[in-house]
Design a protein around this motif. Structure first.
Motif, PDB file in Angstrom:
ATOM      1  N   HIS A   4      42.291  46.876  30.963  1.00 61.43           N
ATOM      2  CA  HIS A   4      41.571  46.200  30.335  1.00 61.43           C
ATOM      3  C   HIS A   4      41.757  44.767  30.266  1.00 61.43           C
ATOM      4  CE1 HIS A   4      39.713  44.340  26.567  1.00 61.43           C
ATOM      5  NE2 HIS A   4      38.616  45.046  27.050  1.00 61.43           N
ATOM      6  N   ASP A   5      43.147  44.682  29.998  1.00 61.43           N
ATOM      7  CA  ASP A   5      43.744  43.280  29.895  1.00 61.43           C
ATOM      8  C   ASP A   5      43.617  42.460  31.115  1.00 61.43           C
ATOM      9  OD1 ASP A   5      44.209  43.905  26.963  1.00 61.43           O
ATOM     10  OD2 ASP A   5      46.326  44.060  27.165  1.00 61.43           O
ATOM     11  N   LEU A   6      43.934  43.141  32.114  1.00 63.37           N
ATOM     12  CA  LEU A   6      43.958  42.453  33.563  1.00 63.37           C
ATOM     13  C   LEU A   6      42.391  42.298  33.825  1.00 63.37           C
ATOM     14  CD1 LEU A   6      44.990  41.648  36.216  1.00 63.37           C
ATOM     15  CD2 LEU A   6      44.399  44.138  36.889  1.00 63.37           C
ATOM     16  N   VAL A   7      41.468  43.039  33.585  1.00 61.60           N
ATOM     17  CA  VAL A   7      39.932  42.897  33.912  1.00 61.60           C
ATOM     18  C   VAL A   7      39.641  41.556  33.077  1.00 61.60           C
ATOM     19  CG1 VAL A   7      37.778  43.601  33.680  1.00 61.60           C
ATOM     20  CG2 VAL A   7      39.661  44.898  34.759  1.00 61.60           C
ATOM     21  N   VAL A   8      40.096  41.618  31.680  1.00 63.85           N
ATOM     22  CA  VAL A   8      39.548  40.322  31.149  1.00 63.85           C
ATOM     23  C   VAL A   8      40.130  38.957  31.377  1.00 63.85           C
ATOM     24  CG1 VAL A   8      39.657  39.571  28.472  1.00 63.85           C
ATOM     25  CG2 VAL A   8      39.041  41.736  29.046  1.00 63.85           C
ATOM     26  N   LYS A   9      41.453  39.127  31.781  1.00 66.69           N
ATOM     27  CA  LYS A   9      42.019  37.989  32.239  1.00 66.69           C
ATOM     28  C   LYS A   9      41.203  37.521  33.322  1.00 66.69           C
ATOM     29  CE  LYS A   9      46.195  38.151  34.229  1.00 66.69           C
ATOM     30  NZ  LYS A   9      47.482  38.389  34.589  1.00 66.69           N
ATOM     31  N   LEU A  10      40.888  38.362  34.505  1.00 64.09           N
ATOM     32  CA  LEU A  10      40.422  38.038  35.575  1.00 64.09           C
ATOM     33  C   LEU A  10      39.035  37.584  35.334  1.00 64.09           C
ATOM     34  CD1 LEU A  10      41.399  40.895  38.016  1.00 64.09           C
ATOM     35  CD2 LEU A  10      42.194  38.590  38.240  1.00 64.09           C
ATOM     36  N   ARG A  11      38.216  38.115  34.562  1.00 65.70           N
ATOM     37  CA  ARG A  11      36.904  37.599  34.174  1.00 65.70           C
ATOM     38  C   ARG A  11      37.042  36.251  33.453  1.00 65.70           C
ATOM     39  NH1 ARG A  11      32.973  37.738  35.694  1.00 65.70           N
ATOM     40  NH2 ARG A  11      31.509  38.197  33.720  1.00 65.70           N
ATOM     41  N   LYS A  12      38.087  35.684  32.645  1.00 67.76           N
ATOM     42  CA  LYS A  12      38.472  34.498  31.953  1.00 67.76           C
ATOM     43  C   LYS A  12      38.300  33.442  33.188  1.00 67.76           C
ATOM     44  CE  LYS A  12      39.529  35.890  27.341  1.00 67.76           C
ATOM     45  NZ  LYS A  12      41.008  36.040  26.554  1.00 67.76           N
ATOM     46  N   ARG A  13      39.026  34.127  34.274  1.00 69.71           N
ATOM     47  CA  ARG A  13      39.337  32.955  35.112  1.00 69.71           C
ATOM     48  C   ARG A  13      38.134  32.667  36.133  1.00 69.71           C
ATOM     49  NH1 ARG A  13      45.010  35.137  37.533  1.00 69.71           N
ATOM     50  NH2 ARG A  13      46.269  34.755  35.670  1.00 69.71           N
ATOM     51  N   GLY A  14      37.053  33.447  35.814  1.00 67.16           N
ATOM     52  CA  GLY A  14      35.638  33.324  36.711  1.00 67.16           C
ATOM     53  C   GLY A  14      35.674  34.141  37.733  1.00 67.16           C
ATOM     54  N   LYS A  15      36.478  35.373  37.663  1.00 68.61           N
ATOM     55  CA  LYS A  15      36.369  36.248  38.789  1.00 68.61           C
ATOM     56  C   LYS A  15      35.269  37.156  38.724  1.00 68.61           C
ATOM     57  CE  LYS A  15      39.880  34.000  40.903  1.00 68.61           C
ATOM     58  NZ  LYS A  15      39.632  33.398  42.070  1.00 68.61           N
ATOM     59  N   ARG A  16      34.846  37.664  39.739  1.00 67.53           N
ATOM     60  CA  ARG A  16      33.584  38.815  39.761  1.00 67.53           C
ATOM     61  C   ARG A  16      34.302  40.113  39.917  1.00 67.53           C
ATOM     62  NH1 ARG A  16      29.754  37.361  43.523  1.00 67.53           N
ATOM     63  NH2 ARG A  16      28.282  38.782  42.446  1.00 67.53           N
ATOM     64  N   ILE A  17      33.963  41.084  39.373  1.00 63.59           N
ATOM     65  CA  ILE A  17      34.738  42.464  39.474  1.00 63.59           C
ATOM     66  C   ILE A  17      33.540  43.484  39.505  1.00 63.59           C
ATOM     67  CG2 ILE A  17      36.229  44.133  38.406  1.00 63.59           C
ATOM     68  CD1 ILE A  17      37.524  41.590  36.967  1.00 63.59           C
ATOM     69  N   TRP A  18      33.580  44.167  40.464  1.00 62.50           N
ATOM     70  CA  TRP A  18      32.890  45.442  40.612  1.00 62.50           C
ATOM     71  C   TRP A  18      33.569  46.652  40.754  1.00 62.50           C
ATOM     72  CZ3 TRP A  18      27.320  45.838  42.986  1.00 62.50           C
ATOM     73  CH2 TRP A  18      26.790  44.556  42.597  1.00 62.50           C
TER      74      TRP A  18
END
Length: 113
Positions: A4-18
């Motif tokens: 969860h923490d990794l995904v949230v961190k990536l999203r805050k950097r503007g990364k798109r995750i599927w």
């Protein structure tokens, strides 16, 4: 948790995750990590019966692998992690072009090519 923490961190950097794979096992991983459509843009699944539907309770839309690749996500969260070797081969062009896999188990890791 760590995923969860990794995904949230990536999203805050503007990364798109599927996500790759919309199976029951994958659904369990997403629920346990507290991830939903807020963090995960979409899901790719090989089964055409799932296309146009959403992952139950999480609101993540499910599309074909081709449609998911056209969306050009920065990361695919690999829910069927036991098939990582085969998925690396199948998605070699995606990875070679700079895409990344997030592998949730046995420990959370990011991998490329």
């Amino acid at each position: 948790g760590q995923l969860h923490d990794l995904v949230v961190k990536l999203r805050k950097r503007g990364k798109r995750i599927w996500v790759l794979g919309a199976s029951t096992r994958g659904h369990t991983i997403l629920q346990a990590a507290g991830l939903s459509h807020e963090q995960i843009e979409g899901a790719s699944d090989k089964n055409p019966d799932k296309w146009g539907k959403t992952i139950p309770g999480l609101g993540i839309p499910i599309v074909s692998p081709g449609e998911a690749l056209q969306a050009r996500p920065d990361y695919f969260l690999v829910l069927p992690w036991s098939y990582l070797r085969e998925l690396r081969e199948t998605y070699r062009l995606y990875l070679k072009a700079g895409g990344r896999f997030v592998v949730p188990l046995p420990e959370v890791t990011i991998c490329a090519s």
